[in-house]
Design a protein around this motif. Sequence first.
Motif, short mmCIF file in Angstrom:
data_model
loop_
_atom_site.label_atom_id
_atom_site.label_comp_id
_atom_site.label_asym_id
_atom_site.label_seq_id
_atom_site.Cartn_x
_atom_site.Cartn_y
_atom_site.Cartn_z
N CYS A 30 0.67 -1.09 0.23
CA CYS A 30 0.14 -0.07 -0.25
C CYS A 30 0.31 1.36 0.33
O CYS A 30 0.14 2.70 -0.17
CB CYS A 30 -0.82 0.38 1.09
SG CYS A 30 -0.52 0.17 3.21
N CYS A 31 1.74 1.10 0.21
CA CYS A 31 2.99 2.05 -0.08
C CYS A 31 3.77 2.68 -0.86
O CYS A 31 4.17 3.67 -1.25
CB CYS A 31 4.10 1.92 0.90
SG CYS A 31 3.56 0.96 2.60
N GLN A 32 3.39 1.62 -2.72
CA GLN A 32 3.74 1.84 -3.51
C GLN A 32 2.57 2.49 -4.32
O GLN A 32 1.55 2.03 -4.62
CB GLN A 32 4.02 0.80 -4.04
CG GLN A 32 4.47 -0.04 -3.44
CD GLN A 32 6.28 -0.03 -3.62
OE1 GLN A 32 6.88 0.98 -4.42
NE2 GLN A 32 7.42 -0.37 -2.85
N SER A 69 6.64 6.05 -4.63
CA SER A 69 6.45 6.05 -4.01
C SER A 69 6.00 6.36 -2.60
O SER A 69 6.60 8.12 -2.73
CB SER A 69 7.09 4.24 -3.40
OG SER A 69 8.41 4.73 -2.77
N CYS A 70 5.29 6.45 -1.36
CA CYS A 70 5.49 6.81 -0.40
C CYS A 70 6.85 7.37 0.10
O CYS A 70 8.05 6.47 -0.09
CB CYS A 70 5.14 6.29 0.91
SG CYS A 70 4.83 7.15 2.06
N PRO A 71 7.05 9.05 0.82
CA PRO A 71 8.67 9.30 0.76
C PRO A 71 9.02 8.65 2.11
O PRO A 71 10.22 8.92 2.42
CB PRO A 71 8.44 10.58 1.15
CG PRO A 71 6.52 11.19 0.97
CD PRO A 71 6.30 9.77 0.34
N LYS A 79 10.88 -0.48 4.50
CA LYS A 79 10.19 -0.55 5.86
C LYS A 79 9.59 1.12 6.32
O LYS A 79 10.58 2.06 5.72
CB LYS A 79 11.09 -0.73 7.44
CG LYS A 79 10.75 -2.75 6.86
CD LYS A 79 11.71 -2.30 8.37
CE LYS A 79 11.84 -4.31 9.00
NZ LYS A 79 13.38 -3.88 9.91
N CYS A 80 8.60 1.05 6.98
CA CYS A 80 8.12 3.02 6.94
C CYS A 80 8.71 3.48 8.08
O CYS A 80 8.91 2.92 9.54
CB CYS A 80 6.48 2.38 7.21
SG CYS A 80 6.24 3.81 7.57
N LEU A 81 9.19 4.07 7.50
CA LEU A 81 10.02 4.95 8.57
C LEU A 81 9.30 5.29 9.76
O LEU A 81 9.62 6.09 10.82
CB LEU A 81 10.51 6.63 7.96
CG LEU A 81 11.28 7.04 8.68
CD1 LEU A 81 12.74 6.14 9.02
CD2 LEU A 81 12.05 8.52 7.58
N GLY A 89 -4.80 6.69 7.17
CA GLY A 89 -5.59 5.99 6.15
C GLY A 89 -4.49 4.86 5.50
O GLY A 89 -5.35 3.41 5.22
N CYS A 90 -3.44 4.71 6.04
CA CYS A 90 -2.70 3.42 6.15
C CYS A 90 -2.86 2.89 6.96
O CYS A 90 -2.31 1.96 7.10
CB CYS A 90 -1.25 3.78 6.40
SG CYS A 90 -0.34 5.52 5.44
N ARG A 91 -4.08 2.77 8.23
CA ARG A 91 -4.18 2.17 8.68
C ARG A 91 -6.03 1.30 8.52
O ARG A 91 -6.08 0.26 9.20
CB ARG A 91 -4.72 2.94 10.11
CG ARG A 91 -2.83 2.96 11.11
CD ARG A 91 -3.40 4.51 11.84
NE ARG A 91 -1.92 5.81 12.69
CZ ARG A 91 -1.46 4.59 13.26
NH1 ARG A 91 -2.17 3.45 14.18
NH2 ARG A 91 -0.12 5.61 13.64
S1 SF4 Z 1 2.97 6.64 6.05
FE1 SF4 Z 1 3.88 4.34 6.10
S2 SF4 Z 1 2.64 3.03 6.01
FE2 SF4 Z 1 1.92 4.47 4.86
S3 SF4 Z 1 2.38 4.74 2.99
FE3 SF4 Z 1 3.78 5.89 3.83
S4 SF4 Z 1 5.57 4.25 4.34
FE4 SF4 Z 1 3.22 3.10 3.69
#
Ligand code: SF4
Length: 140
Positions: A30-32, A69-71, A79-81, A89-91
Amino acid sequence: MKATLASIRTVYADLAQRPVQRDCIRRTECCQFKLTGKTPQLTRGEALLAAHGFRASGRKELPQPTDGSCPFLQPKTQKCLIYESRPFGCRTHFCQPAGGPMDRKDVLDLIRRLEQIDSELGGDGPHALTQAVSWALEQK
Ligand code: SF4
């Protein structure tokens, strides 16, 4: 600022208590954003918390990935920083492997709380993640 961050964390904690089965195993699909065609939309409070998590990592400049992708997605580790501070929304809304999008009616009260905080911060509703966090990083 501290009170705002605490309020957002409380919303996320309340979300985690909802009896809707979700199982994020950090596959990061989902981060792409370019691949999924979806980008999380953040209210101001969410953006401030995400920016806070980003700063806590010791970084200052928001990365600008060229792959869509997500910054906050770390290229080397995938991994998500800011996982503990990741937006609503990510949840709730993106990941099929985690259980698919939550039904809006199941979390509408939480969305209203995020909107209320956004309004109190002078916001005009959610904005795409990079835009919202860029604004938040400019705040003192
Ligand atoms: S904030 Fe984290 S979980 Fe949400 S899209 Fe970005 S990398 Fe993925």
